[in-house]
Enzyme design. Structure first.
Site, mmCIF file in Angstrom:
data_model
loop_
_atom_site.group_PDB
_atom_site.id
_atom_site.type_symbol
_atom_site.label_atom_id
_atom_site.label_comp_id
_atom_site.label_asym_id
_atom_site.label_seq_id
_atom_site.Cartn_x
_atom_site.Cartn_y
_atom_site.Cartn_z
ATOM 1 N N TRP A 178 0.814 -1.220 0.000
ATOM 2 C CA TRP A 178 0.000 0.000 0.000
ATOM 3 C C TRP A 178 0.849 1.272 0.000
ATOM 4 O O TRP A 178 0.325 2.365 -0.143
ATOM 5 C CB TRP A 178 -0.957 0.005 1.190
ATOM 6 N N GLU A 226 -5.515 0.614 5.810
ATOM 7 C CA GLU A 226 -5.680 1.217 7.134
ATOM 8 C C GLU A 226 -6.749 0.492 7.947
ATOM 9 O O GLU A 226 -6.609 0.302 9.153
ATOM 10 C CB GLU A 226 -6.020 2.704 7.002
ATOM 11 N N GLN A 264 -5.712 -3.080 14.811
ATOM 12 C CA GLN A 264 -5.668 -4.239 15.713
ATOM 13 C C GLN A 264 -4.993 -5.468 15.091
ATOM 14 O O GLN A 264 -5.127 -6.572 15.615
ATOM 15 C CB GLN A 264 -7.092 -4.641 16.167
ATOM 16 N N GLY A 306 -10.426 -11.070 11.919
ATOM 17 C CA GLY A 306 -11.112 -10.691 13.152
ATOM 18 C C GLY A 306 -11.710 -9.296 13.085
ATOM 19 O O GLY A 306 -11.600 -8.601 12.074
ATOM 20 N N TYR A 307 -12.346 -8.896 14.214
ATOM 21 C CA TYR A 307 -12.978 -7.570 14.292
ATOM 22 C C TYR A 307 -13.831 -7.326 13.046
ATOM 23 O O TYR A 307 -13.622 -6.374 12.284
ATOM 24 C CB TYR A 307 -11.921 -6.470 14.441
ATOM 25 N N TYR A 310 -8.679 8.759 13.363
ATOM 26 C CA TYR A 310 -7.423 8.192 12.892
ATOM 27 C C TYR A 310 -7.504 7.816 11.411
ATOM 28 O O TYR A 310 -6.631 8.175 10.615
ATOM 29 C CB TYR A 310 -7.021 6.951 13.701
ATOM 30 N N ASP A 338 -2.183 7.198 16.537
ATOM 31 C CA ASP A 338 -2.542 5.825 16.883
ATOM 32 C C ASP A 338 -1.682 5.390 18.069
ATOM 33 O O ASP A 338 -0.995 6.213 18.695
ATOM 34 C CB ASP A 338 -2.352 4.894 15.685
ATOM 35 N N CYS A 368 10.804 2.622 18.611
ATOM 36 C CA CYS A 368 10.223 3.091 19.880
ATOM 37 C C CYS A 368 9.111 2.136 20.315
ATOM 38 O O CYS A 368 7.941 2.505 20.427
ATOM 39 C CB CYS A 368 9.701 4.521 19.727
ATOM 40 N N CYS A 419 16.576 2.508 21.882
ATOM 41 C CA CYS A 419 16.907 3.931 22.002
ATOM 42 C C CYS A 419 18.264 4.264 21.387
ATOM 43 O O CYS A 419 18.447 5.341 20.810
ATOM 44 C CB CYS A 419 16.877 4.360 23.462
ATOM 45 N N CYS A 436 14.809 13.406 22.341
ATOM 46 C CA CYS A 436 13.907 12.692 23.243
ATOM 47 C C CYS A 436 14.139 13.080 24.707
ATOM 48 O O CYS A 436 15.182 12.750 25.297
ATOM 49 C CB CYS A 436 14.085 11.184 23.064
ATOM 50 N N THR A 475 -11.760 -8.386 22.396
ATOM 51 C CA THR A 475 -11.181 -7.235 23.078
ATOM 52 C C THR A 475 -11.772 -7.071 24.470
ATOM 53 O O THR A 475 -11.066 -6.783 25.434
ATOM 54 C CB THR A 475 -11.438 -5.948 22.264
#
Length: 348
Positions: A24, A37, A42, A81-82, A120, A138, A191, A198, A207, A295
């Site tokens: 994408w 997206e 999830q 799922g979802y 989002y 997000d 991160c 780091c 940071c 969830t």
């Protein structure tokens, strides 16, 4: 306080050299970006890629997806799922086809009115496809931005999302899509929630949490409420032709998907008698057990077999029930929990 120009330069330079190859990212087609997206919510990138390829090959245009039956859409979504994501996306695409002649609107206000599009998704699709100056926030961005600013605000609060969006807005005045993707990529690769890298971070000099030694304390999230557990009994019922009885769900959760007749455990045998309009012999012990996590809740499922062979001609069933041959399972969209049961039956 971050130096906006040098931070953005360091971040985008790293992203240009280190971004992962994703299908994408090879297109500016808002329909394809929108698909990715929705799928990525999830769900991990490595899982999504194969689904994305299959989905876009079967539904290459807005019109193709708009014309498809929901059952087929859910079938191509099966395993992600979802499932409300798929139903909402399908509905939104039908709106795009009828209201906007199959063109995803580039107006962010119009886009946000489509079913299932939240802040989002609006920001991600509009910034990546049309380079509109909308910041994406997000889980990755919450984490990165909290640490960069040593910000101990509770990231589960809507007011904090709004604050982060306001703080990030100047950074997306130009190259919005690149900046948003770079922030999310930094959160995914460097991160990370645990053991962040780091020493390899391209923006470590910016940071505050690294300087203050508070990286592992951020972001702040209030503890989630403990999941509710529902005890379910599921029944494998066969007719004289060896077919299995399945039911299409009408509840909001997993709506439209198929399952073996399943009821909350307390009075489930009576529910089976009511379903078949007769007393039947049911296995004393479950033939299979499983847990399925959502969830917000857990299903603790025991699977029983109805030992009597049912004469299908003597049973009147509601229209959301049907008889299925085990070898025809791929013609129906089952949730993951039912695939486990089906696999167990096939292995016998």
């Amino acid at each position: 306080m971050l130096d906006q120009n040098s931070f953005k330069k360091d971040l985008l330079s790293w992203f240009d050299e280190n971004q992962r190859a994703m299908p994408w990212r090879e297109t500016t087609n808002p329909y394809y970006i929108w698909i990715s997206e929705v799928m990525l919510q999830q769900t991990q990138v490595k899982t999504v890629i194969d689904y994305y390829h299959r989905f876009t090959e079967r539904f290459p245009t807005v019109a193709d997806l708009s014309d498809a039956h929901q059952d087929e859409v859910l079938k191509y979504w099966e395993g992600l799922g979802y499932y409300s994501r798929a139903r909402n996306f399908h509905h939104a695409i039908q709106e795009v086809q009828t209201k906007y002649n199959g063109q995803v609107p580039s107006n962010p206000d119009l886009f946000k009115q489509l079913k299932g599009v939240g802040p989002y998704t609006q920001a991600a699709v509009m910034s990546i496809a049309f380079d509109l100056p909308l910041p994406t926030v997000d889980g990755n961005v919450f984490r990165v931005w909290s640490r960069l600013n040593n910000d101990f605000s509770d990231t589960t609060k809507q007011s904090v999302r709004k604050k982060f969006e306001d703080e990030l807005r100047p950074y997306v005045a130009t190259q919005a899509g690149q900046f948003n993707q770079a922030m999310m990529e930094l959160g995914a690769l460097i991160c990370t929630p645990k053991s962040p890298l780091c020493l390899l971070c391209p923006v470590q000099s910016h940071c505050e949490a690294l300087e203050q030694g508070t990286v592992d304390d951020l972001p702040v999230k209030t503890k989630k409420v403990k999941k509710k557990t529902i005890h379910q009994n599921c029944y494998v019922i066969k007719n004289k032709q060896g077919e299995l009885l399945i039911e299409q769900r009408t509840e909001k959760l997993l709506n439209g998907m198929w399952e073996f007749p399943m009821y909350e455990a307390a009075h489930s045998e009576e529910d089976v008698y009511d379903l078949l309009k007769q007393d039947v012999s049911i296995s004393e012990a479950p033939i299979f057990k499983l847990k399925h996590q959502f969830t917000h809740l857990t299903w603790d499922i025991k699977v029983f077999s109805v030992d009597d062979t049912i004469d299908a001609d003597q049973v009147e069933l509601a229209e959301n029930f049907t008889w299925m041959k085990l070898e025809d399972r791929d013609q129906f969209n089952f949730p993951a929990s039912m695939h486990k049961v089906l696999d167990a039956l096939e292995s016998k």
